[in-house]
Every structure is written in structure tokens, then in C-alpha cells.
Write a protein that holds these residues in place. Structure first.
Motif, PDB file in Angstrom:
ATOM      1  N   LYS A 129      -1.410  56.085   0.374  1.00 28.00           N
ATOM      2  CA  LYS A 129      -1.323  56.969   1.539  1.00 28.00           C
ATOM      3  C   LYS A 129      -2.104  58.258   1.324  1.00 28.00           C
ATOM      4  O   LYS A 129      -2.551  58.888   2.287  1.00 28.00           O
ATOM      5  N   ALA A 189      -3.171  47.055  12.440  1.00 28.79           N
ATOM      6  CA  ALA A 189      -4.366  47.781  12.022  1.00 28.79           C
ATOM      7  C   ALA A 189      -5.496  47.577  13.023  1.00 28.79           C
ATOM      8  O   ALA A 189      -6.211  48.529  13.371  1.00 28.79           O
ATOM      9  N   ALA A 195      -8.544  50.094   6.127  1.00 31.89           N
ATOM     10  CA  ALA A 195      -7.140  50.469   5.944  1.00 31.89           C
ATOM     11  C   ALA A 195      -6.531  49.528   4.922  1.00 31.89           C
ATOM     12  O   ALA A 195      -6.974  48.388   4.741  1.00 31.89           O
ATOM     13  N   PRO A 202      -5.380  55.344   5.579  1.00 33.52           N
ATOM     14  CA  PRO A 202      -4.310  54.729   6.363  1.00 33.52           C
ATOM     15  C   PRO A 202      -3.794  53.450   5.720  1.00 33.52           C
ATOM     16  O   PRO A 202      -4.539  52.699   5.103  1.00 33.52           O
ATOM     17  N   VAL A 217      -9.014  49.881  13.218  1.00 31.51           N
ATOM     18  CA  VAL A 217      -9.464  49.558  11.861  1.00 31.51           C
ATOM     19  C   VAL A 217     -10.453  48.404  11.965  1.00 31.51           C
ATOM     20  O   VAL A 217     -10.207  47.432  12.700  1.00 31.51           O
TER      21      VAL A 217
END
Length: 309
Positions: free
Chosen positions: A97, A115, A80, A101, A120
Motif C-alpha cells: 500500500k 481493479a 495495481a 494501489p 487499472v
């Protein structure tokens, strides 16, 4: 950074204005040093790849972050993007975006924590090399070969956020541009173990504009690099219009650009970042150039990433 970059920043020689501003630069360096002394460094349960710079703006951090995201997905990771939240500057975040993410917070460490809670397993920190509250597992510094370090001074006397000696904290450097032995030697003088890679921008939809004359505009760190990219790809650029980095285009300015393009008998073209800052009512009259970054010796670059996974 919503201002025009001073021309004296990129001159090879130190100007009178730079000398006049040196005391302010020294004061800022002292304050930054004191902040670093009192800042606690935080570890995280997931690896953190930091993509940063020491030259203020226009070094290609965001495209490189997107390429790293793609690499990590191919390595079966769940990455991410991590960014500090700026209410006004959301163009780069909006671009990311579209890819994957993104977690934003006024404090980057809080974004990383969020995250982690969302499963993540590796963080791509877009900017943040100067954020000492975060322990990085891999630090990558971006430069543009054409601007390099400008006049070599720190802001406001020059374009640098830190002296080049900050490369001692970095693991890799990615230079956008042509191979430059002079720059490589300067980098190795600061850090003999650092890995140097080169990258270039590859336009994805350049053929759409091959037969057209264009009026090009950009509000990015180094607009000249965008204009040169068009011309290097045999696009007929009739007029170049520069705006400050992260410029928020008012309707009147967009109408003015459209009128200029009509009077030039051209089409309007801008960067993908700029396109996100344009009112949707005007987007049908404006074209955008999509780019992807290509890394030379990409397999070696991937190996550097694998070391921290």
C-alpha cells in the motif's frame, strides 16, 4: 501460515517423518487435481502478471512484485497489486500500500474485476499461481537459491505447494541468490523454454547499523535469510530470534525482546514486514532494515514484460 517451518522440510534427504506424512501429501494432491478439473479459467481485459511460488513461503514474491510495479510505472502503465484477502495476514499488503494501489478480495478474480473498473490497465497478482480461475498472461515463479525445493516433497511431507513439474506452466523463474547450474538444469528439465533470472536483496539503510551490535528477530518464511543478509553486510549480530511466518507480536513478547536487547547491549532490528505487525507504542525501540530487490539482466526481464503489454 502462522507456524514454524519443520526442519526436515529443507533436508536433502527424505526423513522418516516425511515418509510417514506422504499419504496425506498424496491425498492433498488428488484433491487439488480434482479442484483444478472443475475450475473454470477466466479471461480478463487487462494483462495479468502472476508472481508466485511452489515452495511455501520465503521466496521473495512481495519485493519482486514491488520491483515489477516500478518497471510498469516506468513503461507508462497504470498497475495495481492484486491479492487474496486474508484478515490476519496484512503485513505484505500494508507494505505494498505504501507503493501503489492494491485490490483484495476473498476471490482474486473479483479483485481483478474491481481493479479494471478503477482504470487499472495491468494487474500484478501477488501469489495465485495455484489459482486456476485466473488466466495469466505472464507467470513468474520465485525461488530462494539456499532453500531451493527443500526435500522435494509436497506439503505436509515437504515444503512444496506443487511438484516441480508445475514449472511447465511458468514463463519465467527468478532465483534469489547466487548462480546455480544444478538448479538451472533441474528447471530446464521441466521446461526448456522457461527464462531464468537471478535477483539479490540490496539493503537501503544498512549504514545506519554498521557501527552497532544488533539483536535481530524475524517472523518470515525463512528468517535465516534475513540474519545472513545482515551478516553478509558486516553487521554484528549478537543474537538471532525466530518467530513463525506472519507472527502477530503481543505486547509481552515485544517487551521481552526489548529487555533481551538491553541485556545484550544491542539495538533491535527486524524486517519491514515484521515492523508492520508491531504495536506502534514499541516502534521507537525497534529498527527495521529496508530492502530493494535487484534483478540481474534487468533489461531482458523488462523485455519479457513488454511481450504481454
Amino acid at each position: 501460515m502462522n507456524f514454524f517451518k519443520p526442519n526436515f522440510w529443507d533436508k536433502n534427504q527424505i526423513s522418516f517423518i516425511s515418509i510417514f506424512l506422504l499419504p496425506i501429501s498424496l491425498l492433498i494432491k488428488v484433491l487439488a487435481f480434482l479442484v483444478r478439473l472443475i475450475t473454470k479459467s477466466n479471461h480478463f481485459s487487462i494483462p495479468v502478471i502472476c508472481v508466485g511460488n511452489i515452495y511455501l513461503g520465503g521466496t521473495g514474491k512481495t519485493p519482486l512484485c514491488i520491483e515489477i510495479f516500478s518497471i510498469l510505472k516506468n513503461l507508462k502503465m497504470n498497475p495495481a497489486f492484486i491479492r487474496k484477502k486474508y484478515d490476519l495476514f496484512q503485513d505484505e499488503a500494508n507494505l505494498q500500500k505504501k507503493i501503489g494501489p492494491i485490490f483484495q478480495n476473498k476471490k482474486r478474480m473479483n479483485a481483478i474485476n474491481e481493479a479494471q473498473q478503477n482504470k487499472v490497465d495491468i494487474a500484478i497478482l501477488d501469489d495465485g499461481f495455484q489459482d486456476f480461475s485466473i488466466r495469466k498472461n505472464l507467470s513468474i515463479i520465485c525461488f530462494n537459491e539456499k532453500q531451493w525445493i527443500g526435500n522435494g516433497l509436497t506439503i505436509p511431507a515437504g515444503p512444496l505447494r506443487e511438484n516441480i513439474s508445475a514449472l511447465k506452466r511458468a514463463d519465467c523463474v527468478v532465483i534469489n541468490g547466487k548462480k546455480n547450474i544444478y538448479i538451472e538444469n533441474k528447471i530446464f528439465n521441466e521446461n526448456k523454454k522457461i527464462k531464468i533470472f537471478y535477483s539479490k536483496y540490496k539493503p537501503q539503510n544498512i549504514d545506519e547499523f554498521k557501527s552497532s551490535k544488533v539483536t535481530a528477530f524475524a517472523g518470515i518464511g525463512n528468517p535465516e535469510n534475513f540474519f545472513n543478509l545482515l551478516k553478509d553486510n558486516q553487521i554484528k549480530v549478537i543474537e538471532e530470534i525466530k518467530y513463525p511466518d506472519h507472527y502477530q507480536y503481543p505486547d509481552k513478547e515485544l517487551e521481552k525482546l526489548i529487555n533481551i536487547s538491553k541485556s545484550n547491549n544491542t539495538i533491535l532490528i527486524t524486517t519491514e514486514k515484521d515492523y508492520f505487525r508491531i504495536n506502534s507504542r514499541y516502534k521507537k525501540s525497534i529498527n527495521l532494515l529496508k530492502i530493494k530487490i535487484e534483478i540481474e539482466n534487468k533489461n531482458q526481464f523488462i523485455e519479457e514484460i513488454k511481450k504481454i503489454i
